[in-house]
Design a protein around this motif. Structure first.
Motif, PDB file in Angstrom:
ATOM      1  N   ILE A   5       0.679  -1.269  -0.463  1.00 46.63           N
ATOM      2  CA  ILE A   5       0.212  -0.387  -0.429  1.00 46.63           C
ATOM      3  C   ILE A   5       0.785   1.735  -0.381  1.00 46.63           C
ATOM      4  N   LEU A   6       2.315   1.139   1.400  1.00 45.70           N
ATOM      5  CA  LEU A   6       2.703   2.443   0.868  1.00 45.70           C
ATOM      6  C   LEU A   6       4.718   1.985   0.550  1.00 45.70           C
ATOM      7  N   GLU A   7       5.175   2.661  -0.289  1.00 48.95           N
ATOM      8  CA  GLU A   7       6.585   2.662  -0.447  1.00 48.95           C
ATOM      9  C   GLU A   7       6.912   4.192  -0.436  1.00 48.95           C
ATOM     10  N   ILE A   8       8.172   3.767   0.235  1.00 51.87           N
ATOM     11  CA  ILE A   8       8.600   5.229   0.503  1.00 51.87           C
ATOM     12  C   ILE A   8      10.413   4.310   0.014  1.00 51.87           C
ATOM     13  N   ARG A   9      10.743   5.776  -1.069  1.00 54.92           N
ATOM     14  CA  ARG A   9      12.000   5.042  -1.460  1.00 54.92           C
ATOM     15  C   ARG A   9      13.349   6.291  -1.397  1.00 54.92           C
ATOM     16  N   ASN A  10      14.161   6.245  -1.325  1.00 54.24           N
ATOM     17  CA  ASN A  10      15.198   7.310  -0.418  1.00 54.24           C
ATOM     18  C   ASN A  10      14.811   9.104  -0.133  1.00 54.24           C
ATOM     19  N   LEU A  11      13.898   8.705   0.779  1.00 54.74           N
ATOM     20  CA  LEU A  11      13.347   9.863   1.134  1.00 54.74           C
ATOM     21  C   LEU A  11      13.791  10.378   1.599  1.00 54.74           C
ATOM     22  N   THR A  12      14.005  11.957   0.958  1.00 53.62           N
ATOM     23  CA  THR A  12      14.919  12.941   2.128  1.00 53.62           C
ATOM     24  C   THR A  12      13.811  13.792   2.157  1.00 53.62           C
ATOM     25  N   ARG A  13      14.582  15.142   3.343  1.00 58.10           N
ATOM     26  CA  ARG A  13      14.063  16.846   3.298  1.00 58.10           C
ATOM     27  C   ARG A  13      14.922  17.161   4.128  1.00 58.10           C
ATOM     28  N   HIS A  14      15.654  18.402   3.219  1.00 57.30           N
ATOM     29  CA  HIS A  14      15.982  19.245   4.321  1.00 57.30           C
ATOM     30  C   HIS A  14      15.799  20.550   4.769  1.00 57.30           C
ATOM     31  N   PHE A  15      15.779  21.644   5.387  1.00 54.95           N
ATOM     32  CA  PHE A  15      14.639  22.592   5.161  1.00 54.95           C
ATOM     33  C   PHE A  15      16.154  23.793   5.924  1.00 54.95           C
ATOM     34  N   LEU A  59       8.424  12.944   8.533  1.00 52.31           N
ATOM     35  CA  LEU A  59       8.155  11.688   8.013  1.00 52.31           C
ATOM     36  C   LEU A  59       6.351  11.440   7.843  1.00 52.31           C
ATOM     37  N   ALA A  60       5.960  11.885   8.399  1.00 49.78           N
ATOM     38  CA  ALA A  60       4.364  11.398   8.686  1.00 49.78           C
ATOM     39  C   ALA A  60       3.873  12.954   7.972  1.00 49.78           C
ATOM     40  N   ARG A  61       3.980  13.426   8.033  1.00 53.63           N
ATOM     41  CA  ARG A  61       4.080  14.814   7.241  1.00 53.63           C
ATOM     42  C   ARG A  61       4.260  14.813   5.706  1.00 53.63           C
ATOM     43  N   MET A  62       5.765  14.622   5.122  1.00 58.95           N
ATOM     44  CA  MET A  62       5.663  14.127   3.970  1.00 58.95           C
ATOM     45  C   MET A  62       4.723  12.082   3.493  1.00 58.95           C
ATOM     46  N   LEU A  63       3.923  12.031   3.836  1.00 56.51           N
ATOM     47  CA  LEU A  63       2.949  10.701   3.805  1.00 56.51           C
ATOM     48  C   LEU A  63       2.206  11.395   3.001  1.00 56.51           C
ATOM     49  N   LEU A  64       1.697  12.549   4.261  1.00 56.22           N
ATOM     50  CA  LEU A  64       0.248  12.905   3.795  1.00 56.22           C
ATOM     51  C   LEU A  64       0.463  13.737   2.988  1.00 56.22           C
ATOM     52  N   ARG A  65       1.447  14.312   2.283  1.00 57.44           N
ATOM     53  CA  ARG A  65       1.815  15.725   0.998  1.00 57.44           C
ATOM     54  C   ARG A  65       1.430  17.019   1.779  1.00 57.44           C
ATOM     55  N   ILE A  67       4.092  18.601   3.303  1.00 57.78           N
ATOM     56  CA  ILE A  67       5.045  19.338   2.843  1.00 57.78           C
ATOM     57  C   ILE A  67       6.015  18.231   2.045  1.00 57.78           C
ATOM     58  N   GLU A  68       6.850  18.648   0.602  1.00 61.63           N
ATOM     59  CA  GLU A  68       7.138  18.364   0.020  1.00 61.63           C
ATOM     60  C   GLU A  68       8.948  17.974  -0.106  1.00 61.63           C
ATOM     61  N   PRO A  69       9.646  16.652  -0.057  1.00 56.66           N
ATOM     62  CA  PRO A  69      10.043  16.147  -0.168  1.00 56.66           C
ATOM     63  C   PRO A  69      11.389  16.842  -1.089  1.00 56.66           C
ATOM     64  N   THR A  70      13.015  16.961  -0.265  1.00 57.29           N
ATOM     65  CA  THR A  70      14.044  17.478  -1.440  1.00 57.29           C
ATOM     66  C   THR A  70      14.293  16.386  -2.422  1.00 57.29           C
ATOM     67  N   SER A  71      14.050  14.943  -2.089  1.00 59.05           N
ATOM     68  CA  SER A  71      14.553  13.768  -3.181  1.00 59.05           C
ATOM     69  C   SER A  71      13.541  13.089  -2.051  1.00 59.05           C
ATOM     70  N   GLY A  72      14.100  12.275  -3.454  1.00 55.59           N
ATOM     71  CA  GLY A  72      12.705  10.470  -3.523  1.00 55.59           C
ATOM     72  C   GLY A  72      11.307  10.666  -3.359  1.00 55.59           C
ATOM     73  N   GLN A  73      11.113   9.930  -2.943  1.00 59.63           N
ATOM     74  CA  GLN A  73       9.353   8.856  -3.684  1.00 59.63           C
ATOM     75  C   GLN A  73       8.307   8.631  -1.975  1.00 59.63           C
ATOM     76  N   VAL A  74       7.536   8.931  -2.285  1.00 54.57           N
ATOM     77  CA  VAL A  74       6.449   8.422  -1.728  1.00 54.57           C
ATOM     78  C   VAL A  74       5.697   7.629  -2.888  1.00 54.57           C
ATOM     79  N   LEU A  75       5.152   6.258  -3.164  1.00 55.92           N
ATOM     80  CA  LEU A  75       4.175   6.068  -3.756  1.00 55.92           C
ATOM     81  C   LEU A  75       2.928   5.181  -3.066  1.00 55.92           C
ATOM     82  N   VAL A  76       2.157   5.367  -3.114  1.00 55.80           N
ATOM     83  CA  VAL A  76       0.369   4.989  -2.465  1.00 55.80           C
ATOM     84  C   VAL A  76       0.128   4.090  -3.422  1.00 55.80           C
ATOM     85  N   GLU A  77       0.158   2.811  -2.894  1.00 61.24           N
ATOM     86  CA  GLU A  77      -0.733   1.813  -4.348  1.00 61.24           C
ATOM     87  C   GLU A  77      -0.583   2.336  -5.751  1.00 61.24           C
TER      88      GLU A  77
END
Length: 339
Positions: A5-15, A59-65, A67-77
């Motif tokens: 249902i969920l795949e997180i690939r190389n997810l990164t967030r910098h501020f 990380l949870a906020r990126m799953l809900l979109r 906030i946007e990631p700096t790089s990487g992907q969140v795949l839902v279904e």
């Protein structure tokens, strides 16, 4: 094999943040989430655990979109959520819901319960008043509230009842994935077990998946099928809940469990105490991010080389130089030399 249902690939967030005071132009980078990889099967629950500031909520906020990631992907279904727009984005908003820590903050005091619970459907679907009322009634009944309570305001309910309203608001859209951000930590101890059992019942009824952000390891053990341990923005260990609790491999995981769980009578091991403080995500240490505090530090390799995340045949993964046997474990994260 079914698609997660969920795949997180190389997810990164910098501020980017100011670092030199009010009038300074100096900027720094907070590495809130760094190169996270994980997946969640349908109908399962994964808990994100770690000290405050480790990156769980980001990380949870990126799953809900949110906030946007700096790089990487969140795949839902199977869909990259960053590419969604129009109708696809509306379907995502329906299919991925959230329940937050504090129902006082998450429920508008100016809205009646009916409007709070129905809001997602009003925004994203075109239903008749009768259909909308039926769906609200069903959601309230599912969380143990009476349909006639829909005419009341949040302040007329107890804390546990307000959290039930928040849960009804999340499940009315019949989502496939729900993000639970510390869902019982703001509640009285006496009703936490009721809400946790409610989450389990809802999962059985709606076949939804959960990602739980949690500090309370008791809650985690009761609700989660798998646990993902984060430290300084990175995953350091991930595996089946009982395996993590009974045989943790990463020194940080051992320290978390040692600090949070009672020592059994006659137990052989003393409580593990970590030295120092969590390093700043503005200036994380080289090599393994945990090495300045690690009670099992083994030398230069810890200070110079980021340990790869290694996964064994049972799906248990750990990023630690104490587990270098790559013949039996597959590398799932590229080993990086720190300069």
């Amino acid at each position: 094999m079914t698609q997660p249902i969920l795949e997180i690939r190389n997810l990164t967030r910098h501020f980017e943040v100011a670092t030199g005071g009010m009038f300074s132009s100096k900027r720094g980078i907070v590495r809130a989430v760094e190169d996270v990889n994980m997946s969640l099967e349908r109908g399962q629950t994964t808990a994100l655990v770690g000290e405050s500031g480790c990156g769980k909520t980001t990380l949870a906020r990126m799953l809900l979109r949110l906030i946007e990631p700096t790089s990487g992907q969140v795949l839902v279904e199977g869909q990259d959520i960053s590419t969604l727009s129009g109708g696809a984005l509306r379907r995502f908003r329906m299919g991925v819901q959230a329940v937050f820590q504090d129902p006082w903050a998450s429920l508008s005091p100016r809205m009646r319960v009916f409007d709070i619970v129905a809001e997602t459907l009003v925004i994203n679907e075109r239903l008749t008043k009768g259909e909308l009322t039926r769906r609200v009634d069903e959601a309230l009944i599912s969380v143990g509230l009476r349909p006639d309570m829909a005419r009341l305001f949040p302040h007329e309910f107890s804390g546990g009842q307000r959290q039930r309203i928040a849960i009804a608001s999340a499940i009315i859209a019949r989502p496939s994935l729900i993000i639970l951000d510390e869902p019982v930590s703001a509640l009285d101890v006496s009703i936490r077990s009721q809400i946790m059992n409610l989450f389990k019942d809802i999962q059985a009824e709606y076949k939804c998946s959960y990602v739980i952000v949690a500090h309370d390891l008791g809650t985690t053990r009761f609700m989660a099928d798998r646990i993902a341990v984060m430290y300084l923005g990175r995953l350091v260990e991930e595996g089946q809940t009982e395996t993590i609790f009974e045989s943790p491999r990463h020194p940080y995981t051992r320290a978390l469990l040692s600090a949070a769980l009672p020592i059994r009578r006659g137990g052989e091991k003393a409580r593990m105490t970590l030295k120092g403080e969590v390093p700043s995500p503005l200036d994380p240490p080289g090599g393994c991010p945990f090495h300045p505090r690690c009670p099992q530090f083994i030398g230069d390799v810890c200070t110079t080389t980021l340990p790869p995340m290694l996964r064994d045949g049972q799906g248990h993964a750990v990023a630690c130089h104490l587990h270098p046997d790559t013949n039996r474990m597959a590398v799932v994260q590229t080993n990086k030399e720190m300069t």
